[in-house]
Each structure stands twice: as structure tokens, then as C-alpha cells.
Design an enzyme around this catalytic site. Structure first.
Site, PDB file in Angstrom:
ATOM      1  N   SER A 140       0.805  -1.231   0.000  1.00 31.18           N
ATOM      2  CA  SER A 140       0.000   0.000   0.000  1.00 31.18           C
ATOM      3  C   SER A 140       0.837   1.280   0.000  1.00 31.18           C
ATOM      4  O   SER A 140       0.283   2.381  -0.076  1.00 31.18           O
ATOM      5  CB  SER A 140      -0.944   0.013   1.202  1.00 31.18           C
ATOM      6  OG  SER A 140      -0.229   0.033   2.415  1.00 31.18           O
TER       7      SER A 140
ATOM      8  N   LYS B  44      -6.539   3.623   8.915  1.00 33.56           N
ATOM      9  CA  LYS B  44      -5.643   4.631   8.331  1.00 33.56           C
ATOM     10  C   LYS B  44      -6.250   6.028   8.458  1.00 33.56           C
ATOM     11  O   LYS B  44      -5.537   7.011   8.723  1.00 33.56           O
ATOM     12  CB  LYS B  44      -5.368   4.292   6.865  1.00 33.56           C
ATOM     13  CG  LYS B  44      -4.526   3.024   6.695  1.00 33.56           C
ATOM     14  CD  LYS B  44      -4.319   2.644   5.242  1.00 33.56           C
ATOM     15  CE  LYS B  44      -3.464   1.406   5.106  1.00 33.56           C
ATOM     16  NZ  LYS B  44      -3.245   0.987   3.722  1.00 33.56           N
TER      17      LYS B  44
END
Length: 780
Positions: free
Chosen positions: A687, A730
Site C-alpha cells: 500500500s 488509516k
């Protein structure tokens, strides 16, 4: 017949004798005794002696282990004997009766091997008529009478023979032959011709025998006393048993336990295999002695059987409103989690059972996974049992030990049912992601049967070895991450994620739960300490910047301990107000400062969003170039997947370099170094792809990326931005770090609907499909 006509024995005894070796003990003169002859050579010698009416000499073998003794293997002093009678035995051996006459000493071995012959001289007793000898004779007879009276081995015939012997030397010989004396000592007596010395030695033997008899008598007395005591105890117990039988009271502890087990088993209403096996064990128990090793094993087994809930469970009606109220009362926030739990309970209410119900709560430490499980049990009105499998390496902890082992016990599932005593409790299996494996087995494989609705209707614990229905148990597992849970085990569970908390949630939870609990544990009155909202925010930002609340709770506990000490010392009175300035006084300098937040300070730096087992986090990717050989260097404990992302990012940036006016020489004449702090923390995953590409592009252009902007997304080789996981965690990390904008993959836009509005508030989200869109956002 006149004295002259009497012929002395030594005048007619032969000067040469056939020798018979003796391996046992020597035979003294004046004895009439049988001897067993089994050796073929000795049998031939005896036959020869009998046929010629010859006498034989008896000599003791020096070493009793010698198989075929020769003349040199024998003592030199022995006894001459006359064979009175010979009897042939069925096995080919002989039984001879001999009468021993006199001592002799070997002068010379004529034939050393069988048949052994020797020239001999006969030995007379000396000093046999002194006053000392007479006195010793009386002492020997007196002492032997005492020995013979206390020893049943001495027959009446032996006593009469001893009294009737008139020769002192023969008395000593006779006593030596009947006492239990070592063969070497007997041989020494045989070789002693001085009668006084011989009698003194025999008197020592008698004294030793008397001492042994005294010890034997004392031991016998102690044994008799113990036997009498045990017999008395036995008779009393028998009388007590008879009295109890008359009164209808259980006769002994075994009978009492048997009756208890029998009544309890009848109430269980068991059927089939279980009934047969339990009745067989009960019957075996009734036949066992209480001191048998198996008695305790069988008793513990039956005790486990009767302690388990075998009947159909009593299901309580699920009240959704009540369950919702309890979840709201016990936990602040977690709205999506509560919704999932209420939906789960609604399905169970319609279905009318909990079979196949396995929930897995996944989230970072300190977010309330265990307390959520307790709240579910409280909402359902069910008993709660928790056990941790973290670090467990033995499958017997789950499925129990077989009863063949000492100290065997059931596994955790059966132990829990034995404790809660209901068939439909709530079981929490904590730290299921930290199961181990060893040579003792794999506990995660054992859990497959436990958590499989198709198998756990007849779960077999190794200890019970009986089918037991555990399908009515509501299993709740907890984990920090799903990565380490085996896929087969993960598929059996319904996953509910608990993300971390933002600062506002931490403040609300602190006011409602943490502060009252901490004040109570510190012994401080509830209204004695007041916190400002800014103080609680300062604790969350400066001392507990994490996904969960454990460090927040530790900080509050530490603060209250210091306040408690000051109250006891009389340094503070009344209500204590805690503001941000007071925190430094009580907690010291903050662990985190705003100026320490991750910032973009130069070209080549990009801010990314990461997911960890402890919640979301932000990370800075740094890139620098140095003149030298073309190449890419990567540091910061980067995993294989992340290294591939870095290589893809560099290839993509070189591919589009010309579009942004970047010379190819920049990559050909420079070594590019990419680093991801902190270096001690392992990192991996795809990611960070667009973040690495952004850092490299920023470095090549010499332009800084806009501040308060973070990004997450996997980069493909042709510039496509691929979806990622853990978006909620996140976004919480971005919120915690006061970021204003984040870039996410377009395919993750659907995940935004599941994230609460208060987390998204104040953050601008840019969904993108390609890296070109990312470049426009970071450089505008």
C-alpha cells in the site's frame, strides 16, 4: 575284653584317602549326616569307595564358585568319614549317609585331578582336660540352652545330643555345625586342634547368635504390636460399619461416593453410548479398592461426568432492546460493531438457537475486544467463561489428555463447561492469532473441530472419550490480526473489526468510564478531581497517541496515584483541577509533541498511511540521490513486497520522467537511496506504492509535496492505483495526526460509507484511479 584288646581308631584309619570336595560348608567330626552327590566324577568316586568299603576324606573348596576343583583348590584340613548307606536317586544322583570320625591334614596330594587322592595325617585334640576347658564347656552348654529355647529351628533331638556329648572338643564341633556361621569361620574352627581355643571361638559365635536373636525378637515384637493395632482398628471399623448399616447411613467414603455418583448419573438421563460407558465406569468404581491407584482416576472421571451439563439447555428469550441498552451502557462509540452484534442477535432470536455461532473480534490492543465479549454475555443473560490461547503449543490444552497419563484432565472446553454448569454459555477464546505449534501438536487444528458447527455436536474430548454437544456454546474469539490465523480456522468465524479511537472518542470514554474507575481504585472521592477537556485531549495527544486506550488508562492511573499521595501528605485539599499545564507536573514531559509530528520538510519526502496490528499509523518515506553508479538502495527493515513496490515506483517514475522535464542522466548518474523510518520496526505490504513514487518524483523534480497531505495505495507498473485494506484504521491515524487531506484508491471509495462521519469530519478524501491524478494533487 581287656584294655589291651582295644584298637585305636587312628591305627585302623587309612593313610591314603579318596577326597570328596565340599562346596558348601565343612563337616565336623562326630556327625552323622546325609550328603547329596550330583557330580558324575564324585558319583564314580563314591561308587568306588563303597565297592571297596573304603573311607573318604571331606575337604572344603577354597572358592565356592570353582566348578571342577582340583587338589590344589582345596583346604588342607578336613574330616575322614565312613559311608554308612547309599541311596540311588531317580535323577542319577546319590544320597549318602556318612559318619565322620576324625580330623586330618593333607600331607601330599597324590592325584590332583579326579579322582583326587591324598596322603593324610590324623589330628588329635590338645589341652582338652584343663579347668578352663571344663568351665568353657559349662558356659557353652548354658549359652546354647538359651539360644535353643528362643529358636524353633533347634529340635529337641539337637538339645539332647548336645547334653549327652561328654567330649569338650566334640561339643564345640557340634555347636559349630548347627550355628549359622560363615564357611570360612567354620573352617577355622575345624583347623583349630587346641580345644580351649576352639571353644573360645565357638563362644564368640554363640554371643553373636544371641545378639541376632535379641534384635529379631525386638523386630517381631514391633510387628506384632502393629498387627494387633491394625486388627483392633479393623474390628472397630467393622463394628462401626455394622452400626451404620443398622442406621441406614453410608458405610464408608467409597460407598458414600458411589451412592452420590449413582444418584447424580440417574438424574442426568443419559442415553446410548454415553450411558453405557458411564454405567460401566460406575460398576468398575464399585468393585475397586479405595487404596487402588485406579480408584482416584475413576473417581475424578466420574466427578467430571456428573459435573457437566448433559441435558438440553434452557434458552432465554433474546431482548434486542435490552441488549442494545447494555452495549450502549458498557461501551462508548463502536456504533458499527454494536450494529453488527445486534444484527447477529436478531438472527439468533428468529432462529431460536445459537448453533454455529462463532464471532471473531479483530482489532488493536486496548480497543475493548474482551469487554465487548462480556457485554454480549450480559446482554444475553448467559454465563461467561474466558480463556487465552496465546502461546499455547499443546493440542491437549484444547482436547484434554488421555486418562492413561498421570494427572490427566479435560481440555479447556470441558473445563469451562464444568465451571459454568450450563450447556449454552458464552466462551471467549482470547488471542486466537497467537496460537503456537510444537511436537506436542497444533492447537489451531484442534480448534477446527471445536468451532465447526458440523462437528462440535459430537465433540470428543480425549479425557472424556465420549461425544458431547458443544454446539449451543456461543464462541467469541479475539485477535489483533487475521494474518496469523490459519485460513481453515478463519473461515469458520464471522469477523467483526474494532478499529481504534480518535481523540474525541478517547475524551468521552475517559469521562464516562476510565476516570471514575481509576478514582475508585485509587481511593479518591469521585468529585475530588476535575479534568478540563483540553487536559484530556492533551493526554490523548501527548501521552497516549495509540489506537487503543491502555496507555491513556495508565496515564490517568499514574496521575491519580500522585494525587492520592499528596492528599495523604496533606499537600492538597478540596477539589483538584487538572488542566494541560498540570499534566507536566503530574506526568512529566509528554511522550509525543506536535512539533514531533511527521512533516514534509524537503523534496524527496512523502507521507503515507499504514495499517499495523496495533491500529493505523503514518509513516514518512524519504528519498535522496548521490552522484555515483546508477542504482536503488532501500533501508528501514523493508519486507519483500515493499521492496517490489519501491522497484515498481522507480521504474514508473523513470518511465514518465520526460513528461515532467526530468533528464535521464538524473537516474543514470545518481544512486537513489529510499529509507522508511523507524529502522527498528519491520514493514511490509504493497500500500506504500504511490507514496514511494511520489517521494521519488518529488526528489527528481526538486519540489516539496504539499503539507498535511498523506496517501495510501498500491501502484501497478503502468500507473494504476490499486485498492488497499484497513482504510478505517488509516483514516483514524490521519485524524490523530491532524492531517487535512488524504489520497486513496478509487476502488476504496465504497469503504467510506462504513466509516463514521465524526472520523471523516475535517479530512478531504481524494479517490484516484491513476498515478497521474496523484501527481496533480501532490504538486499543485
Amino acid at each position: 575284653m581287656s584294655q589291651k584288646d582295644i584298637i585305636r581308631a587312628d591305627q585302623v584309619l587309612p593313610a591314603k584317602l579318596l577326597i570328596v570336595p565340599l562346596s558348601g560348608k565343612p563337616i565336623f567330626p562326630g556327625i552323622f549326616t546325609p550328603i547329596m552327590i550330583s557330580d558324575a566324577d564324585d558319583i564314580a568316586l563314591i561308587e568306588r569307595a563303597v565297592s571297596s568299603d573304603a573311607m573318604i576324606g571331606l575337604l572344603l573348596v577354597r572358592d565356592p564358585e570353582t566348578q571342577k576343583p582340583e587338589g590344589t583348590d582345596l583346604h588342607t584340613v578336613g574330616t575322614v568319614a565312613k559311608i554308612v548307606r547309599k541311596i540311588n536317586l531317580p535323577d542319577g544322583g546319590l544320597n549318602i549317609f556318612i559318619s565322620t570320625l576324625k580330623r586330618f591334614r593333607v600331607k601330599k596330594i597324590i592325584t590332583n585331578e579326579h579322582p583326587i587322592t591324598a596322603a593324610v595325617e590324623y589330628l588329635d585334640d590338645t589341652d582338652d582336660d584343663t579347668d578352663e576347658v571344663k568351665a568353657l564347656t559349662r558356659s557353652l552348654i548354658s549359652e546354647m540352652k538359651q539360644v535353643s529355647e528362643n529358636n524353633p529351628l533347634f529340635s529337641e533331638e539337637m538339645r539332647l545330643n548336645m547334653v549327652n556329648i561328654d567330649d569338650p572338643g566334640k561339643i564345640a564341633d557340634f555347636i559349630s555345625s548347627i550355628l549359622n556361621v560363615d564357611r570360612a569361620e567354620q573352617q577355622d574352627v575345624l583347623e583349630t586342634t587346641n580345644v580351649q581355643e576352639r571353644m573360645e571361638k565357638v563362644l564368640v559365635f554363640i554371643k553373636k547368635e544371641q545378639e541376632l536373636l535379641r534384635i529379631q525378637k525386638r523386630i517381631q515384637k514391633q510387628i506384632n504390636e502393629k498387627i494387633e493395632s491394625s486388627q483392633r482398628e479393623y474390628f472397630l471399623k467393622e463394628q462401626l460399619k455394622a452400626i451404620k448399616e443398622e442406621l441406614g447411613v453410608p458405610v464408608d467414603s467409597k460407598s458414600s461416593e458411589y451412592q452420590r455418583f449413582k444418584e447424580a448419573i440417574e438424574k442426568l438421563e443419559l442415553t446410548g453410548e454415553v450411558k453405557e460407558q458411564v454405567e460401566r465406569e460406575l460398576e468398575k468404581f464399585s468393585l475397586m479398592e479405595a487404596n487402588s491407584p485406579e480408584f482416584g482416576v475413576t473417581r475424578n472421571y466420574l466427578d467430571t461426568i456428573v459435573s457437566l451439563p448433559w441435558g438440553e439447555p434452557h434458552e432465554k428469550e433474546i431482548e434486542i432492546d435490552k441488549a442494545h441498552a447494555i452495549l450502549e451502557q458498557d461501551h462508548y462509540g463502536l456504533d458499527d460493531v454494536k450494529e453488527r452484534i445486534l444484527e447477529f442477535l436478531a438472527v439468533r432470536k428468529l432462529k431460536k438457537d445459537f448453533k454455529g455461532s462463532i464471532i471473531c473480534l479483530v482489532g488493536p490492543p486496548g480497543v475493548g475486544k474482551t469487554s465487548v465479549g462480556k457485554s454480549i454475555a450480559r446482554a444475553l443473560g448467559k454465563d461467561f467463561f474466558r480463556f487465552s490461547v496465546g502461546g499455547m503449543r499443546d493440542e491437549a490444552e484444547i482436547k484434554g489428555h488421555r486418562r492413561t497419563y498421570i494427572g490427566a484432565m479435560p481440555g479447556k472446553i470441558i473445563q469451562g463447561l464444568k465451571i459454568v454448569k450450563t450447556a449454552n454459555p458464552v466462551f471467549m477464546i482470547d488471542e486466537i492469532d497467537k496460537l503456537g505449534a510444537s511436537f506436542q501438536g497444533d492447537p489451531s487444528s484442534a480448534l477446527l473441530e471445536v468451532l465447526d458447527p458440523e462437528q462440535n455436536v459430537a465433540f470428543r474430548d480425549h479425557y472424556l472419550d465420549l461425544p458431547f454437544d458443544i454446539s449451543n456454546i456461543l464462541f467469541i474469539a479475539t485477535a489483533n490480526t487475521l494474518d496469523t490465523i490459519p485460513p481453515a480456522l478463519r473461515d469458520r468465524m464471522e469477523i467483526i473489526r474494532l478499529s481504534g479511537y480518535i481523540d474525541q472518542e478517547k475524551v468521552a470514554i475517559a469521562r464516562k468510564y476510565i476516570i471514575p474507575k481509576s478514582l475508585k481504585s485509587a481511593g479518591i472521592p469521585a468529585r475530588s478531581v476535575r479534568y478540563t477537556k483540553s487536559a484530556l485531549l492533551a493526554i490523548a495527544n501527548g501521552y497516549a497517541r495509540e489506537a487503543g486506550l491502555r496507555n491513556f488508562e495508565k496515564a490517568v492511573d499514574k496521575l491519580h496515584r500522585k494525587i492520592a499521595r499528596r492528599i495523604v501528605e496533606g499537600k492538597v485539599e478540596g477539589t483538584i483541577s487538572i488542566n494541560p499545564e498540570a499534566l507536566v507536573e503530574y506526568l512529566g514531559q509528554p511522550d509525543f509533541r506536535d512539533d514531533e509530528q511527521k512533516r514534509i520538510t524537503r523534496p524527496g519526502m512523502a507521507l503515507g498511511l499504514a495499517w499495523t496490528a496495533y491500529g493505523g499509523d503514518t509513516l514518512v518515506i524519504e528519498a535522496v540521490s548521490n552522484p555515483g553508479k546508477e542504482g536503488l538502495k532501500i533501508t528501514g527493515q523493508i519486507g519483500a513486497v515493499m521492496q517490489e513496490s519501491a522497484n515498481i515506483a522507480l521504474t514508473y517514475v523513470r518511465h514518465i520522467a520526460a513528461e515532467y522535464g526530468i533528464s535521464a542522466e538524473f537516474f543514470e548518474k545518481n544512486t537513489i537511496h529510499v529509507h522508511v523510518p523507524a529502522g527498528a520496526t519491520p514493514k511490509d505490504g504493497p500500500s506504500a506504492g504511490i507514496t514511494m513514487a511520489s517521494a521519488l518524483l518529488s526528489l527528481a523534480l526538486g519540489k516539496k509535496i504539499r503539507k498535511n497531505l498523506a496517501m495510501t495505495g498500491e501502484l501497478s507498473l503502468v500507473g494504476q492505483v490499486m485498492p488497499i485494506g484497513g482504510l478505517k484504521e488509516k483514516m483514524i491515524a490521519a485524524k490523530r495526526n491532524k492531517l487535512k487531506e488524504i489520497i486513496i484508491p478509487m476502488q476504496n471509495r465504497r469503504d467510506l460509507d462504513e466509516i463514521p462521519d465524526h472520523i471523516k469530519a475535517g479530512i478531504t478524501v481524494h479517490p484516484v484511479e491513476t498515478m497521474e491524478e496523484v501527481v496533480e494533487l501532490i504538486l499543485r
